[in-house]
Design a protein around this motif. Structure first.
Motif, mmCIF file in Angstrom:
data_model
loop_
_atom_site.group_PDB
_atom_site.id
_atom_site.type_symbol
_atom_site.label_atom_id
_atom_site.label_comp_id
_atom_site.label_asym_id
_atom_site.label_seq_id
_atom_site.Cartn_x
_atom_site.Cartn_y
_atom_site.Cartn_z
ATOM 1 N N ASP A 135 0.831 -1.210 0.000
ATOM 2 C CA ASP A 135 0.000 0.000 0.000
ATOM 3 C C ASP A 135 0.868 1.262 0.000
ATOM 4 O O ASP A 135 0.512 2.260 -0.633
ATOM 5 C CB ASP A 135 -0.923 0.007 1.226
ATOM 6 N N ILE A 136 1.990 1.203 0.701
ATOM 7 C CA ILE A 136 2.884 2.362 0.756
ATOM 8 C C ILE A 136 3.467 2.637 -0.631
ATOM 9 O O ILE A 136 3.471 3.777 -1.104
ATOM 10 C CB ILE A 136 4.013 2.146 1.775
ATOM 11 N N VAL A 137 3.956 1.593 -1.282
ATOM 12 C CA VAL A 137 4.530 1.752 -2.621
ATOM 13 C C VAL A 137 3.461 2.218 -3.608
ATOM 14 O O VAL A 137 3.696 3.117 -4.429
ATOM 15 C CB VAL A 137 5.186 0.440 -3.090
ATOM 16 N N PHE A 138 2.275 1.611 -3.520
ATOM 17 C CA PHE A 138 1.171 2.007 -4.394
ATOM 18 C C PHE A 138 0.816 3.478 -4.180
ATOM 19 O O PHE A 138 0.572 4.224 -5.148
ATOM 20 C CB PHE A 138 -0.052 1.127 -4.117
ATOM 21 N N SER A 139 0.783 3.915 -2.938
ATOM 22 C CA SER A 139 0.464 5.312 -2.636
ATOM 23 C C SER A 139 1.487 6.246 -3.268
ATOM 24 O O SER A 139 1.124 7.242 -3.906
ATOM 25 C CB SER A 139 0.425 5.530 -1.117
#
Length: 592
Positions: A135-139
C-alpha cells in the motif's frame, strides 16, 4: 602488508557506506525530536477529554469530490486529517518533528539518502484489511503519477524502493534533500485494494476507504459532508492520538458566503467559528448567545509566521511582466485607509513571506551565510533590499496620498506608461486595464477600495466575482490577471516552497505559484534550504528566498491580526494549551 591492505579496504568501505542510525520513534528536521520515546500524549491534547457528540462547522463555497489528492475537482473539507493517515504524524508544538503513526519506527542514514519505515502490525484500513508495504509503494507511485504537482515534485526524487517484507519499506534518494524522509513520512496512504478497478485521477463522491479515525458517512455534493468515527479505529490508543478525535461525528455544512456562515454559527447551527472579518468581530457578535455566555469569544495567539496574503500579479500576463509596474501598484494600495475605514484598525501590515519570525529578511542585512546562498542574485538586488531597509509605503490614510501616488506614476513612466486624458496608456496608446477576480464579498470589498485608488492614476481595474468552483478552476489554470492569495508558512518551510514559488510552477498547472514566479535565485535558495544541515544555514537560505520574493514585487501584501479570532459555543471544550499555529480543532471535545 596484507594486514595494512585489509585495514585500508575496510576503511574505504566504511567511508563509502552511509551511516545508518538505529530505528527511532520519531525524527526532527533539525536536531532531535522534543518528545521522548515514552511520551503519553501531545503537549496540546487533553488525554482525558470526553468522547461523544457532534462537531458542526459552517464553511463557505462548494465541493464536488472526496478525493483531495488530485488536481480535478474541489475536495470537501476535512478529508486529509479525518479519513487518511500517513506513516508519521506531526507534533504541532515543534517547528517540524514527526512521530510514529502507521509506522512504529523510522531508520535514517546519516546523510538522509536512505530511510526505512517499519509499519505497525495492528495498522488497518477502515475495511479491516492491514496496511502493508504494498500500500505504501502504491500510494507513492499513484500520487506521484496521478496526484497534485507537489506529490510529483517530492516523490520523483526517490530512485529506489525496497520492501523486504510486508511491514518494511526502504527508500533511497540521490537528491540530497534532507527534508525528504519527513515528506515521505507525511505521505497520505491509500488502499491499493480499494483503488483496483477505479480511476484515481477523476473526481468521485463515493466514500473512499482510508485508515484514519473517521469514515465518510454522508455526502451531499456542494451542501454537506458528515464523517463518523470508526468504532474499530486501529490507532485510537496511540500516544499520538490520545485526546484527539473526540467527536462521534464531524459535520461540514456549506454556505453561499461568510454572512450566511456567520448566521449559522450565531443561531446554533454550527459549534465553532474562526472569524476573519475584523468589523464583524468588533461589532457583529453583539448577539443574545454571546451576551448570555452561551458563546465564548477569544483571540488565540499564533507563534508561527504570519500568513502571507495579498493580491497576486499574474506575471504570465505581459501587463505585469515589468517589476517597476508591480512595485508601482504595490505603492498604490492604501493599507492605512483600509485598516481605519474597513477593518476598525484591527490589522497590522505583513512584510514578505515569513513575517514576524526569525526567518524574515525584514530589517536584516545580508550576512556572509546568506551571500553564499544568493550567489549571482546578490548583484541584482537593490541596495535597500541588501541592507534590509526596504519599507512598504505608509500613507496619510486619505485613500489618495498624492506623494505616494506621484512616486507610483513616476515608476510607471519609467516602465513606458503615461497618464493622459484617456487614462494610463503605453506607447501604442493601449490602456492599462486588468481584472481583479475574487470569490466572496470580503475580497470584493478590498478590491473595490483598491479599484478606486488605481482609478486616480488612470488605471482601469475591473472587479469580477465568481463562485468557488469557478475560482478554483481559474487558480488551477492560471487564467486570471490578479487574484487574492494565501500561503501559510511554518517555522520549518521545505518542499512546499517548490510548489509555491518554484520556476516549474510558471507553466505546470495546479501548483500554488499563482504569480508565475520563475527566478533561478529563488530556486537556488529553496534548494539550499532543503540541503541545509545546520539551523544557521537553514535560516540564511529562507531569508534569501524571502528577500528575493519581496524584491520581486509578486504580490500586493495585505495584513494579519497577530492571532485568530475564535467563537465557540460553551458545550465545546478545548485544552488550555494550543499548538504553535493556534486554534486546533482536532483537540476539541463536547462537554457532557
Amino acid at each position: 602488508m596484507l594486514r595494512s591492505a585489509l585495514i585500508a579496504t575496510s576503511l574505504l568501505l566504511t567511508l563509502a557506506t552511509p551511516i545508518t542510525a538505529a530505528p527511532r520513534h520519531g525524527i526532527a528536521m533539525m536536531g532531535e525530536p522534543a518528545l521522548s520515546e515514552g511520551f503519553t500524549h501531545l503537549p496540546y491534547a487533553n488525554p482525558d477529554a470526553p468522547k461523544g457528540g457532534e462537531l458542526r462547522q459552517a464553511v463557505t463555497g462548494s465541493f464536488d469530490s472526496v478525493n483531495p489528492f488530485i488536481v480535478k475537482g474541489q475536495a470537501a473539507a476535512g478529508l486529509r486529517g479525518l479519513v487518511f493517515e500517513s506513516m508519521l504524524g506531526r507534533n504541532w508544538s515543534e517547528a517540524f518533528s514527526l512521530y510514529g503513526l502507521l509506522a512504529e519506527s523510522i531508520e535514517v542514514s546519516d546523510d538522509r539518502q536512505t530511510f526505512t519505515f517499519r509499519l505497525r502490525p495492528e495498522a488497518r484500513f477502515s475495511d479491516g484489511t492491514p496496511v502493508t508495504a504494498a500500500d505504501i509503494v502504491f500510494s507513492m507511485e499513484t500520487l506521484r503519477d496521478k496526484g497534485r504537482p507537489n506529490f510529483k515534485n517530492s516523490y520523483s526524487k526517490i530512485t529506489k524502493v525496497e520492501t523486504p517484507d510486508a511491514r518494511t519499506i526502504s527508500f533511497t534518494q540521490e537528491a540530497g534533500d534532507r527534508e525528504l524522509p519527513l515528506i515521505l513520512g507525511l505521505m497520505p496512504i491509500i488502499s491499493k485494494a480499494y483503488w483496483q478497478g477505479r480511476d484515481f485521477a477523476t473526481t468521485t463522491l463515493d466514500p473512499i476507504t482510508g485508515s484514519g479515525p473517521y469514515v465518510i458517512a454522508n455526502v451531499k455534493a456542494g451542501e454537506t459532508i458528515v464523517y463518523r468515527r470508526n468504532p474499530d479505529y486501529w490507532g485510537k490508543d496511540l500516544p499520538l492520538n490520545r485526546g484527539l478525535w473526540n467527536f462521534n461525528e464531524v459535520r461540514f455544512d456549506y454556505y453561499r458566503d461568510s454572512n450566511a456562515a456567520f448566521e449559522a454559527f450565531t443561531s446554533g447551527l454550527a459549534d465553532i467559528r474562526v472569524e476573519t472579518d475584523p468589523v464583524r468581530w468588533n461589532t457583529g457578535y453583539n448577539v443574545p448567545a454571546v451576551q448570555s455566555g452561551q458563546i465564548t469569544l477569544e483571540k488565540i495567539e499564533q507563534k508561527t509566521p504570519a500568513p502571507t496574503t495579498g493580491f497576486a500579479f499574474n506575471t504570465r500576463r505581459p501587463i505585469f511582466a515589468d517589476p517597476r509596474v508591480r512595485e508601482a501598484l504595490v505603492m498604490a494600495f492604501d493599507f492605512e485607509w483600509a485598516n481605519a475605514n474597513l477593518f476598525a484598525n484591527a490589522y497590522r501590515r505583513t512584510y514578505g513571506y515569513f513575517s514576524g519570525s526569525e526567518l524574515s529578511s525584514q530589517d536584516r542585512p545580508v550576512d556572509e551565510r546568506e551571500k553564499l546562498v544568493l550567489g549571482e542574485a546578490l548583484a541584482k538586488l537593490r541596495p535597500d533590499f541588501v541592507a534590509g531597509t526596504y519599507k512598504l509605503p505608509v500613507s496619510d490614510g486619505s485613500g489618495r496620498d498624492r506623494k505616494i501616488l506621484r512616486e507610483a506614476v513616476t515608476l510607471l513612466g519609467q516602465a513606458g506608461w503615461t497618464v493622459t486624458d484617456a487614462g494610463l496608456v503605453n506607447a501604442k496608446g493601449e490602456p492599462f486595464a486588468f481584472t481583479i477576480t475574487v470569490q466572496n464579498k470580503d475580497q470584493e470589498k478590498i478590491a473595490l477600495h483598491y479599484q478606486r485608488t488605481l482609478n486616480a492614476i488612470g488605471i482601469k481595474a475591473a472587479v469580477r466575482v465568481v463562485d468557488s468552483a469557478q475560482f478554483s478552476a481559474l487558480q488551477t489554470s492560471y487564467d486570471y490577471d490578479m487574484i487574492p492569495v494565501s500561503w501559510f508558512n511554518s517555522l520549518s518551510p521545505g518542499n512546499e516552497q517548490v510548489l509555491y514559488f518554484g520556476s516549474d510552477g510558471r507553466t505546470t498547472e495546479g501548483t500554488r505559484n499563482y504569480p508565475g514566479i520563475a527566478d533561478p535565485g529563488v530556486d537556488a535558495a529553496i534548494k539550499a534550504m532543503l540541503n541545509a544541515k545546520t539551523r544557521e544555514d537553514f535560516v540564511a537560505a529562507v531569508r534569501a528566498e524571502d528577500r528575493l520574493l519581496v524584491s520581486g514585487f509578486y504580490i500586493i501584501p495585505f495584513y494579519d491580526a497577530g492571532g485568530q479570532w475564535v467563537g465557540r459555543w460553551k458545550h465545546i471544550g478545548r485544552p488550555d494549551v494550543q499548538p504553535l499555529a493556534g486554534f486546533e480543532t482536532t483537540t476539541l471535545w463536547r462537554n457532557p
